[in-house]
Enzyme design. Structure first.
Site, PDB file in Angstrom:
ATOM      1  N   HIS A 103     -13.794 -35.022 -17.002  1.00 32.57           N
ATOM      2  CA  HIS A 103     -12.989 -35.321 -16.258  1.00 32.57           C
ATOM      3  C   HIS A 103     -12.626 -36.866 -16.744  1.00 32.57           C
ATOM      4  CE1 HIS A 103      -9.981 -35.630 -12.386  1.00 32.57           C
ATOM      5  NE2 HIS A 103     -10.689 -37.115 -12.383  1.00 32.57           N
ATOM      6  N   GLU A 104     -14.172 -37.876 -15.498  1.00 34.40           N
ATOM      7  CA  GLU A 104     -14.353 -38.986 -16.357  1.00 34.40           C
ATOM      8  C   GLU A 104     -14.169 -38.834 -17.409  1.00 34.40           C
ATOM      9  OE1 GLU A 104     -14.586 -40.917 -13.252  1.00 34.40           O
ATOM     10  OE2 GLU A 104     -14.273 -38.813 -12.395  1.00 34.40           O
TER      11      GLU A 104
ATOM     12  N   HIS B 183      -9.995 -39.974 -18.694  1.00 34.44           N
ATOM     13  CA  HIS B 183      -9.849 -41.186 -18.265  1.00 34.44           C
ATOM     14  C   HIS B 183     -10.208 -42.525 -19.471  1.00 34.44           C
ATOM     15  CE1 HIS B 183      -8.340 -40.057 -14.023  1.00 34.44           C
ATOM     16  NE2 HIS B 183      -9.663 -39.665 -13.436  1.00 34.44           N
TER      17      HIS B 183
ATOM     18  N   GLU C  82      -5.128 -38.010 -12.301  1.00 37.08           N
ATOM     19  CA  GLU C  82      -5.991 -37.395 -11.762  1.00 37.08           C
ATOM     20  C   GLU C  82      -5.457 -35.493 -12.223  1.00 37.08           C
ATOM     21  OE1 GLU C  82      -8.264 -37.624 -10.770  1.00 37.08           O
ATOM     22  OE2 GLU C  82      -8.569 -40.146 -10.347  1.00 37.08           O
TER      23      GLU C  82
END
Length: 304
Positions: free
Chosen positions: A140-141, A144, A214
């Protein structure tokens, strides 16, 4: 270099629109301040210095504020190993790896581009998650970073910082002037009003982008790892643990909510959740459930 994270055209469009609108707002704000304060040199210099510092040193500022430090492979071999595997699969540069000695379970990414990125996790996160859940959070990070929305959020949040500083500047400059005539009070009130309006508009624009990014990061992480159920399990576990932390203990961390995996919100919903930087947990879990069904993933969390 293009990573293997699935591109998200809607995210790209939203980032472009947000930056364009914030750019217009920024120009109007600077023009208004120059007219009101009658010192364009002061306004431009302060704005340029703060923007430069936030863009070039945002990673160091975030690590310092969250008590994070860069860690080597010898200290955290499992953490480095998971990031190495994900970067190899995603075909992207490995970011700097950091750990914050905070019990609050969370993680964040920062940095101006994929070649100058930092992934930081808290010791509380490492202690609570198993390897498949940790992989989902780190994917997930990394999403980004790959989508470059970390840099966009960093720049976007700058305008709100400037607006807040201008309010303080107007307050202290009027307070320390020896003579407070009607003109001084009028300027102070005007700067205060303009700054408050700019802060409110930038706040809403950032929240709208942050919520969507997100969801985009959850989607990209689930597709890259092929295990949306593991990410869903991590979300449920982390959100539940954070909700049990008293709000007073989360106040320092809340300034960085836009960067976190899950927001540092206490158990009391209140107005804070209405203006949260993240979509509701239920919405994130629903999306991951749909992806799991599309991929034909077994219901057991963590199953490959």
């Amino acid at each position: 270099m293009q990573s293997r994270f699935r591109s998200d055209r809607r995210l790209t469009v939203r980032m472009g629109v947000t930056l364009f609108l914030l750019g217009l707002l920024y120009v109007a704000f600077m023009a208004a301040l120059i007219v009101l304060l009658k010192s364009w040199v002061l306004v431009v210099v302060i704005a340029a210095v703060l923007l430069g510092c936030q863009y070039w040193f945002s990673d160091r500022i975030a690590l310092f504020a969250m008590h994070g430090r860069v860690v080597e492979r010898e200290e955290y071999p499992e953490l480095h190993g998971v990031i190495d595997r994900l970067c190899a699969v995603a075909d992207m540069p490995k970011p700097v790896v950091a750990v914050s000695q905070m019990d609050m379970p969370n993680a964040f990414a920062t940095g101006r581009n994929p070649n100058n990125a930092v992934i930081c996790v808290t010791s509380g996160l490492l202690r609570r998650l198993d390897s498949s859940e940790l992989e989902g959070v780190l994917a997930h990070e990394l999403s980004h970073v790959a989508h470059k929305d970390v840099a966009v959020i960093t720049v976007a949040s700058f305008l709100g910082v400037i607006a807040g500083l201008m309010v303080r500047f107007a307050f202290y400059s009027s307070m320390f002037r020896g003579r407070k005539d009607q003109n001084t009070l009028a300027v102070f009130a005007s700067v205060l009003g303009v700054s408050a309006a700019v802060y409110a508009l930038s706040f809403l624009l950032i929240r709208a982008l942050s919520r969507y990014r997100e969801l985009a990061a959850d989607r990209s992480a689930a597709l890259l790892t092929g295990r949306p159920s593991a990410l869903a399990s991590a979300l449920t576990k982390v959100s539940g643990d954070i909700a049990r932390i008293p709000s007073k203990d989360l106040r320092t961390a809340q300034a960085f909510n836009a960067f976190y995996f899950t927001p540092a919100l206490g158990k009391e919903p209140g107005m804070a959740r209405l203006f949260s930087t993240h979509p509701p947990l239920e919405q994130r879990l629903d999306q991951l459930g749909r992806i799991s069904a599309e991929l034909g993933e077994a219901a057991t969390p963590g199953k490959a």
